[in-house]
Design an enzyme around this catalytic site. Structure first.
Site, PDB file in Angstrom:
ATOM      1  N   LYS A  60       0.724  -1.072   0.021  1.00 28.39           N
ATOM      2  CA  LYS A  60      -0.048   0.097   0.111  1.00 28.39           C
ATOM      3  C   LYS A  60       0.776   1.142  -0.171  1.00 28.39           C
ATOM      4  O   LYS A  60       1.862   1.156   0.803  1.00 28.39           O
ATOM      5  CB  LYS A  60      -0.998  -0.019   1.325  1.00 28.39           C
ATOM      6  CG  LYS A  60      -1.901   1.239   1.319  1.00 28.39           C
ATOM      7  CD  LYS A  60      -3.110   0.842   2.559  1.00 28.39           C
ATOM      8  CE  LYS A  60      -3.941   1.917   2.503  1.00 28.39           C
ATOM      9  NZ  LYS A  60      -4.858   1.791   3.633  1.00 28.39           N
ATOM     10  N   SER A 135      -9.694   2.018   2.920  1.00 30.82           N
ATOM     11  CA  SER A 135      -8.952   2.592   2.022  1.00 30.82           C
ATOM     12  C   SER A 135      -7.761   1.698   1.447  1.00 30.82           C
ATOM     13  O   SER A 135      -7.265   2.204   0.278  1.00 30.82           O
ATOM     14  CB  SER A 135      -8.241   3.868   2.939  1.00 30.82           C
ATOM     15  OG  SER A 135      -7.116   3.188   3.796  1.00 30.82           O
ATOM     16  N   SER A 159      -9.950  -0.242   7.446  1.00 29.29           N
ATOM     17  CA  SER A 159      -9.819   0.017   6.036  1.00 29.29           C
ATOM     18  C   SER A 159      -9.086  -1.317   5.335  1.00 29.29           C
ATOM     19  O   SER A 159      -8.726  -1.167   4.180  1.00 29.29           O
ATOM     20  CB  SER A 159      -8.501   1.117   5.978  1.00 29.29           C
ATOM     21  OG  SER A 159      -9.396   2.251   6.256  1.00 29.29           O
TER      22      SER A 159
END
Length: 460
Positions: A60, A135, A159
């Site tokens: 990420k 996210s 997330s």
């Protein structure tokens, strides 16, 4: 042993890294922000040794990498290259993993859809009209699409577990402090957890064994060495005590397919001999407001450094640079931060200027932590759906009340380990998941319980 279609399947490929580059060509899902070059990966693969040798992993893009840009999907960090690797990236490399790509996310991890990236939205692998959730949207989409066997993400209020559920994956976040946050671009420091998305619990356990452990560079890291998750025996279903939270679930509108599947799971587990008592830890209804206040205040503090002078890109105006540092910071943030980030920062600064609401939120958090710890003394883990809904449509309104995170927020506020497992699909074929929340520090035991439920769901 790993379930079919997991790390073992990638190890069996002639060239696992080449598979990533071939299948993700053109990035039709908007899941990847940058990719390593095939040449660099081929060179790294020659010397790769360890339990993850040769496996391509996605990171990420709020985790620092020295060889690929780290932007947190924000214009204010566009083109930034970190001089160091995050601790988890160091440990992946030491275990032989190949860091092949940085994955997309909601800007600074603020969002639950994957639509708030400054660069491009992320699409659901099964439906381009839906979001994979966020996210950690890019990590989830890339693993669910079969491009990667695993990807790291972060989880501040759900997330990672939320997109795991909506993409049909395993999503695990450890006890707060069990995995170092050194090198994670902070959103809300007391809530942020680094976790990962895989296709099986066995793979999640292997990553835990590689990534968990003390780190002197992270003052919040736990100092004791964790148990090896992959060495834990899988418990028998009749030996399990899994607590239910009926008040939390009954107060939440839930998609009918999720409700039916969760009820069927409870019935099946009871028929198989498991004990599932109803528990009522108080104050869970305050998780949403407490999370909103604490996360916004911490975000306002953490992102104050990005003023375009010492940290972050500087936005130039039509008449040149602003004349004061304050004007420069205001102009750069207004021009280079997205609307969702600005909304949360404004709320956070407002809360920090008053303190009373923030004090109430911290008090609520303390009660939630205490009550969940007490509830978990009676059971091995807590069992809930992961999300109340399946994947949101890309044109769905934002979720400022954190409805989608209603079941995931308490574990972050309490710092408890939690995992999402695939549970089923709705009539349109969109996945959803179940969540297990474990005792503080008992990550290896939680992963063993998850392995038992994974097997039960496979054979049920």
């Amino acid at each position: 042993m790993s379930q079919p279609g997991t790390f073992d399947a990638f190890r069996a490929l002639p060239d696992p890294a080449a598979h990533v580059f071939e299948t993700s060509q053109g990035d039709p899902l908007g899941a990847l922000l940058t990719r390593a070059t095939p040449g660099d990966i081929a060179t790294a693969a020659l010397s790769a040794e360890g339990p993850l040798a040769g496996l391509p992993i996605g990171i990420k893009d709020n985790l620092c990498t020295r060889d690929l840009p780290t932007t947190a999907a924000s214009r204010i960090l566009e083109g930034y290259r970190s001089p160091f690797d995050a601790t988890v990236v160091e440990r992946l490399r030491a275990a032989g993993a190949l860091i092949v790509a940085k994955t997309n996310l909601d800007e600074f991890a603020m969002g639950s859809t994957g639509q708030h990236s400054a660069f491009k939205p992320t699409l659901h692998p099964l439906s381009p009209t839906h979001s994979p959730g966020g996210s950690s949207s890019g990590s989830a989409a890339a693993v669910a699409a079969g491009w990667l066997p695993a990807a790291l993400g972060s989880d501040t209020g759900g997330s990672l577990r939320q997109p795991a559920a909506t993409c049909g994956l395993v999503g695990f976040k450890p006890t707060y402090g069990r995995v170092s946050r050194h090198g994670l671009i902070a959103f809300a420091s007391s809530l942020d957890h680094i976790g990962w998305l895989t296709r099986s619990v066995a793979d999640a356990a292997l990553l835990f064994d590689v990534l968990a452990g003390p780190d002197p560079r992270d003052p919040s890291a736990l100092r004791d060495a964790p148990l090896r998750a992959s060495a834990q025996p899988t418990p028998r279903i009749p030996a399990l005590r899994l607590g239910l939270l009926p008040a939390l679930i009954e107060d939440t509108p839930i998609h009918p397919a999720i409700s039916r599947a969760f009820s069927a799971l409870i019935e099946g587990l009871r028929s198989a001999g498991a004990t599932l008592p109803d528990l009522s830890p108080a104050h869970l209804e305050l998780a949403g407001p407490a999370y909103t206040a604490i996360s916004s205040a911490e975000a306002a503090s953490n992102l104050a450094r990005y003023e375009g002078l010492r940290f972050g890109q500087r936005a130039s105006g039509p008449s040149g640079a602003p004349s004061t540092v304050e004007a420069l910071a205001t102009h750069s943030r207004s021009a280079l931060l997205g609307a969702e980030v600005q909304r949360r920062l404004l709320l956070g600064h407002s809360l920090l200027s008053g303190q009373t609401t923030l004090a109430h939120a911290q008090n609520a958090r303390a009660h939630i932590r205490k009550n969940l710890d007490e509830a978990l003394t009676h059971v091995d883990a807590l069992l809930t759906p992961t999300t109340p809904d399946t994947a949101p449509r890309r044109d769905a309104p934002d979720d400022p009340e954190h409805h989608r995170d209603r079941f995931t927020l308490p574990a972050n506020l309490a710092g408890l380990p939690a995992i999402s497992l695939p549970l089923g699909h709705d009539a349109d074929g969109l996945p959803f998941g179940l969540q297990l929340i474990g005792r503080r520090g008992h990550d290896a035991h939680l992963l063993a319980i998850a392995r038992a439920l994974e097997a039960f769901l496979t054979t049920a």
